[in-house]
Scaffold this motif. Structure first.
Motif, PDB file in Angstrom:
ATOM      1  N   LYS A  84     -47.670 -38.414  70.645  1.00 37.98           N
ATOM      2  CA  LYS A  84     -47.654 -39.069  69.336  1.00 37.98           C
ATOM      3  C   LYS A  84     -48.207 -40.494  69.437  1.00 37.98           C
ATOM      4  CE  LYS A  84     -44.513 -38.093  66.341  1.00 37.98           C
ATOM      5  NZ  LYS A  84     -45.312 -37.726  65.140  1.00 37.98           N
ATOM      6  N   THR A  85     -47.873 -41.182  70.507  1.00 33.53           N
ATOM      7  CA  THR A  85     -48.329 -42.564  70.663  1.00 33.53           C
ATOM      8  C   THR A  85     -49.812 -42.630  70.988  1.00 33.53           C
ATOM      9  OG1 THR A  85     -46.129 -43.084  71.521  1.00 33.53           O
ATOM     10  CG2 THR A  85     -47.830 -44.746  71.793  1.00 33.53           C
ATOM     11  N   VAL A 261     -51.480 -50.194  57.795  1.00 29.72           N
ATOM     12  CA  VAL A 261     -50.776 -51.218  58.587  1.00 29.72           C
ATOM     13  C   VAL A 261     -51.117 -51.138  60.068  1.00 29.72           C
ATOM     14  CG1 VAL A 261     -48.859 -51.387  56.968  1.00 29.72           C
ATOM     15  CG2 VAL A 261     -48.744 -49.718  58.816  1.00 29.72           C
ATOM     16  N   LEU A 262     -52.237 -50.487  60.395  1.00 32.44           N
ATOM     17  CA  LEU A 262     -52.603 -50.377  61.811  1.00 32.44           C
ATOM     18  C   LEU A 262     -52.801 -51.738  62.466  1.00 32.44           C
ATOM     19  CD1 LEU A 262     -55.026 -47.310  62.055  1.00 32.44           C
ATOM     20  CD2 LEU A 262     -52.763 -47.568  63.064  1.00 32.44           C
ATOM     21  N   HIS A 263     -53.193 -52.740  61.665  1.00 33.33           N
ATOM     22  CA  HIS A 263     -53.419 -54.069  62.227  1.00 33.33           C
ATOM     23  C   HIS A 263     -52.129 -54.663  62.795  1.00 33.33           C
ATOM     24  CE1 HIS A 263     -51.967 -54.822  58.151  1.00 33.33           C
ATOM     25  NE2 HIS A 263     -51.570 -56.003  58.573  1.00 33.33           N
ATOM     26  N   ARG A 264     -50.971 -54.172  62.319  1.00 33.76           N
ATOM     27  CA  ARG A 264     -49.696 -54.676  62.839  1.00 33.76           C
ATOM     28  C   ARG A 264     -49.423 -54.193  64.258  1.00 33.76           C
ATOM     29  NH1 ARG A 264     -45.803 -56.586  59.540  1.00 33.76           N
ATOM     30  NH2 ARG A 264     -45.078 -57.430  61.535  1.00 33.76           N
ATOM     31  N   PHE A 265     -50.187 -53.180  64.715  1.00 39.42           N
ATOM     32  CA  PHE A 265     -49.989 -52.642  66.068  1.00 39.42           C
ATOM     33  C   PHE A 265     -51.162 -53.008  66.981  1.00 39.42           C
ATOM     34  CE2 PHE A 265     -47.716 -49.909  63.102  1.00 39.42           C
ATOM     35  CZ  PHE A 265     -46.454 -49.869  63.685  1.00 39.42           C
ATOM     36  N   ALA A 266     -51.758 -54.165  66.727  1.00 35.56           N
ATOM     37  CA  ALA A 266     -52.957 -54.569  67.454  1.00 35.56           C
ATOM     38  C   ALA A 266     -52.720 -54.725  68.950  1.00 35.56           C
ATOM     39  CB  ALA A 266     -53.496 -55.885  66.877  1.00 35.56           C
ATOM     40  N   TYR A 267     -51.497 -55.053  69.366  1.00 32.55           N
ATOM     41  CA  TYR A 267     -51.205 -55.270  70.781  1.00 32.55           C
ATOM     42  C   TYR A 267     -50.621 -54.021  71.447  1.00 32.55           C
ATOM     43  CZ  TYR A 267     -51.949 -60.207  69.760  1.00 32.55           C
ATOM     44  OH  TYR A 267     -52.501 -61.402  69.377  1.00 32.55           O
ATOM     45  N   LEU A 268     -50.508 -52.937  70.689  1.00 31.51           N
ATOM     46  CA  LEU A 268     -49.938 -51.722  71.258  1.00 31.51           C
ATOM     47  C   LEU A 268     -50.840 -51.129  72.333  1.00 31.51           C
ATOM     48  CD1 LEU A 268     -47.558 -49.744  71.062  1.00 31.51           C
ATOM     49  CD2 LEU A 268     -48.861 -48.471  69.341  1.00 31.51           C
ATOM     50  N   LYS A 269     -52.129 -51.459  72.289  1.00 31.96           N
ATOM     51  CA  LYS A 269     -53.052 -50.892  73.278  1.00 31.96           C
ATOM     52  C   LYS A 269     -52.668 -51.308  74.695  1.00 31.96           C
ATOM     53  CE  LYS A 269     -56.854 -53.887  74.404  1.00 31.96           C
ATOM     54  NZ  LYS A 269     -58.292 -53.902  74.651  1.00 31.96           N
ATOM     55  N   ILE A 306     -41.449 -48.929  77.544  1.00 32.95           N
ATOM     56  CA  ILE A 306     -42.808 -49.470  77.468  1.00 32.95           C
ATOM     57  C   ILE A 306     -43.296 -49.495  76.023  1.00 32.95           C
ATOM     58  CG2 ILE A 306     -45.225 -49.053  78.079  1.00 32.95           C
ATOM     59  CD1 ILE A 306     -44.254 -47.935  80.751  1.00 32.95           C
ATOM     60  N   LEU A 307     -43.124 -48.393  75.323  1.00 31.15           N
ATOM     61  CA  LEU A 307     -43.599 -48.313  73.941  1.00 31.15           C
ATOM     62  C   LEU A 307     -42.788 -49.224  73.021  1.00 31.15           C
ATOM     63  CD1 LEU A 307     -44.284 -44.489  73.600  1.00 31.15           C
ATOM     64  CD2 LEU A 307     -45.911 -46.324  74.023  1.00 31.15           C
ATOM     65  N   GLY A 308     -41.477 -49.274  73.238  1.00 27.92           N
ATOM     66  CA  GLY A 308     -40.640 -50.146  72.416  1.00 27.92           C
ATOM     67  C   GLY A 308     -41.042 -51.600  72.571  1.00 27.92           C
ATOM     68  N   ALA A 309     -41.311 -52.008  73.807  1.00 32.36           N
ATOM     69  CA  ALA A 309     -41.737 -53.387  74.057  1.00 32.36           C
ATOM     70  C   ALA A 309     -43.089 -53.652  73.397  1.00 32.36           C
ATOM     71  CB  ALA A 309     -41.820 -53.642  75.562  1.00 32.36           C
ATOM     72  N   GLY A 310     -44.004 -52.663  73.478  1.00 28.32           N
ATOM     73  CA  GLY A 310     -45.319 -52.835  72.867  1.00 28.32           C
ATOM     74  C   GLY A 310     -45.254 -52.958  71.356  1.00 28.32           C
ATOM     75  N   VAL A 311     -44.434 -52.121  70.721  1.00 30.42           N
ATOM     76  CA  VAL A 311     -44.279 -52.181  69.264  1.00 30.42           C
ATOM     77  C   VAL A 311     -43.633 -53.495  68.841  1.00 30.42           C
ATOM     78  CG1 VAL A 311     -43.057 -51.171  67.298  1.00 30.42           C
ATOM     79  CG2 VAL A 311     -44.209 -49.679  68.948  1.00 30.42           C
ATOM     80  N   ALA A 312     -42.567 -53.888  69.544  1.00 26.35           N
ATOM     81  CA  ALA A 312     -41.857 -55.124  69.195  1.00 26.35           C
ATOM     82  C   ALA A 312     -42.770 -56.339  69.341  1.00 26.35           C
ATOM     83  CB  ALA A 312     -40.619 -55.280  70.082  1.00 26.35           C
ATOM     84  N   SER A 314     -46.067 -56.374  69.237  1.00 24.21           N
ATOM     85  CA  SER A 314     -47.112 -56.320  68.213  1.00 24.21           C
ATOM     86  C   SER A 314     -46.588 -56.809  66.867  1.00 24.21           C
ATOM     87  CB  SER A 314     -47.632 -54.880  68.068  1.00 24.21           C
ATOM     88  OG  SER A 314     -48.424 -54.510  69.172  1.00 24.21           O
ATOM     89  N   LEU A 315     -45.415 -56.340  66.469  1.00 31.19           N
ATOM     90  CA  LEU A 315     -44.852 -56.750  65.185  1.00 31.19           C
ATOM     91  C   LEU A 315     -44.553 -58.242  65.167  1.00 31.19           C
ATOM     92  CD1 LEU A 315     -42.437 -53.752  64.456  1.00 31.19           C
ATOM     93  CD2 LEU A 315     -44.701 -54.182  63.474  1.00 31.19           C
ATOM     94  N   TRP A 316     -44.103 -58.764  66.317  1.00 32.56           N
ATOM     95  CA  TRP A 316     -43.803 -60.202  66.406  1.00 32.56           C
ATOM     96  C   TRP A 316     -45.076 -61.030  66.315  1.00 32.56           C
ATOM     97  CZ3 TRP A 316     -44.581 -63.580  70.859  1.00 32.56           C
ATOM     98  CH2 TRP A 316     -44.052 -64.862  70.665  1.00 32.56           C
ATOM     99  N   LYS A 317     -46.119 -60.620  67.049  1.00 32.38           N
ATOM    100  CA  LYS A 317     -47.356 -61.405  67.094  1.00 32.38           C
ATOM    101  C   LYS A 317     -48.152 -61.308  65.793  1.00 32.38           C
ATOM    102  CE  LYS A 317     -49.171 -63.273  70.096  1.00 32.38           C
ATOM    103  NZ  LYS A 317     -49.236 -64.715  70.452  1.00 32.38           N
ATOM    104  N   THR A 318     -48.000 -60.218  65.045  1.00 39.58           N
ATOM    105  CA  THR A 318     -48.793 -60.051  63.821  1.00 39.58           C
ATOM    106  C   THR A 318     -47.946 -60.247  62.570  1.00 39.58           C
ATOM    107  OG1 THR A 318     -48.392 -57.646  63.812  1.00 39.58           O
ATOM    108  CG2 THR A 318     -50.361 -58.439  64.956  1.00 39.58           C
ATOM    109  N   GLY A 319     -46.777 -60.868  62.727  1.00 42.70           N
ATOM    110  CA  GLY A 319     -45.911 -61.125  61.591  1.00 42.70           C
ATOM    111  C   GLY A 319     -46.521 -62.114  60.617  1.00 42.70           C
TER     112      GLY A 319
END
Length: 331
Positions: A84-85, A261-269, A306-312, A314-319
């Protein structure tokens, strides 16, 4: 009834039929009840539909636990989350394809629905071939693992080019070989109309059909990463296939909410790159530690971390308060 107990790819035929019956039932309910009329799918409807698919996907882990064991259930859940990710990138490409062909939102669900049927077939072929190869040549798993590590490192340090369809070779080939209408014909994939040069009634394909073909090919490209990733988690074809299909079903349902809202996950990569490296390294870690397999419970926990840290992050940096800081390009 004995035929239902026959083994197919290591599992009784009835288990495969149960899964296919669930998927077919979902698709019939989706098209025949929820979306029998073309309409624009809003964020709320997208989230509700996705929540239903996710709930069913997670519930299927209970069925696997009941019929197999807790280890198989943990492997399924890990594969489900990873698939899914990794498919998040696919959503960006789908949005790009719809934008390029100017597909109205009320017709996008139709393309995604029929695209799912292609995914079910093509992923099944890929996974069946992969399972056969792995069974005959176990060392292929080490090749898959090394490929994932290389892909993860490349994703981490190499900036990718922007996707563009203007010079796409597949699209150019399709336009040369097929009669394509100059615009949409409602929600139709095909149209019979006079040929502009001969005047004869000719079957044309519409841009909606071209969008469907390009999305199917894009899914095959993404499967080159995701299918080997799941095979390094488990080599059981049943777990690989069911986790793949449930993950893709839910993610395409979530498309209409995520596309905006894909831009909110810009750091998930960065999290995805680390996840690929971790998944690829598990087989080498297990060998070094003398384990038969990397503990599936650890694998599931580390994947979530790993994924939780990436999502968190991303949301923090693109808030909203950090809008002035442009995020790095995901692609």
């Amino acid at each position: 009834m004995e035929i239902l107990l026959l083994l197919f790819l290591g599992k009784p035929l009835w288990m495969w039929l149960v899964f296919l019956a669930v998927v077919i039932g979902l698709l019939v309910f989706d098209l025949g009840v929820l979306h029998k009329d073309d309409h624009e799918i809003g964020v709320a409807e997208s989230l509700r539909l996705s929540a239903m698919y996710i709930a069913l996907g997670l519930s299927f882990a209970g069925f696997i636990w009941w019929q197999m064991d807790a280890t198989a259930s943990a492997q399924y859940l890990t594969a489900f989350v990873v698939e899914k990710t990794l498919a998040m990138d696919n959503i960006f490409v789908i949005a790009l394809i719809f934008g390029f062909f100017a597909i109205p939102r009320e017709y996008q669900h139709r393309v995604l629905f029929w695209g799912i049927l292609g995914v079910i077939l093509l992923r099944g072929i890929m996974i069946g071939l992969g399972a056969t190869i792995v069974e005959q040549y176990h060392w292929v798993l080490y090749f898959f693992a090394a490929f994932l590590i290389f892909t993860g490192i490349k994703m981490l340090f190499v900036s990718e080019k922007e996707h563009s369809l203007h010079d796409n070779r597949l699209l150019a080939f399709l336009r040369r070989r097929l009669h394509v209408t100059d615009g949409l014909r409602g929600h139709a994939f095909f149209s019979r109309e006079p040929h502009p040069q001969t005047g004869r009634m000719t079957r044309f394909v519409t841009p909606l059909f071209l969008a469907l073909i390009v999305i199917e090919v894009a899914d095959l490209v993404f499967a080159v990463d995701s299918v080997p990733a799941v095979f390094t988690i488990t080599t059981d074809p049943y777990l690989v296939y069911t986790s793949n299909i449930f993950a893709i079903l839910g993610l395409r349902a979530l498309y209409f909410a995520l596309a905006a809202v894909l831009h909110r996950f810009a750091y998930l990569k960065y999290a995805l790159s680390l996840l690929l490296v971790f998944i690829g390294s598990k087989i080498f870690i297990a060998d070094a530690m003398g384990w038969e397999k990397f503990p599936p419970e650890w694998s599931l926990g580390i994947t979530f971390a790993i994924l939780g840290a990436g999502v968190a992050f991303s949301l923090w940096k693109t808030g909203p308060l950090r809008a002035e800081t442009a995020p790095p390009s995901v692609h």
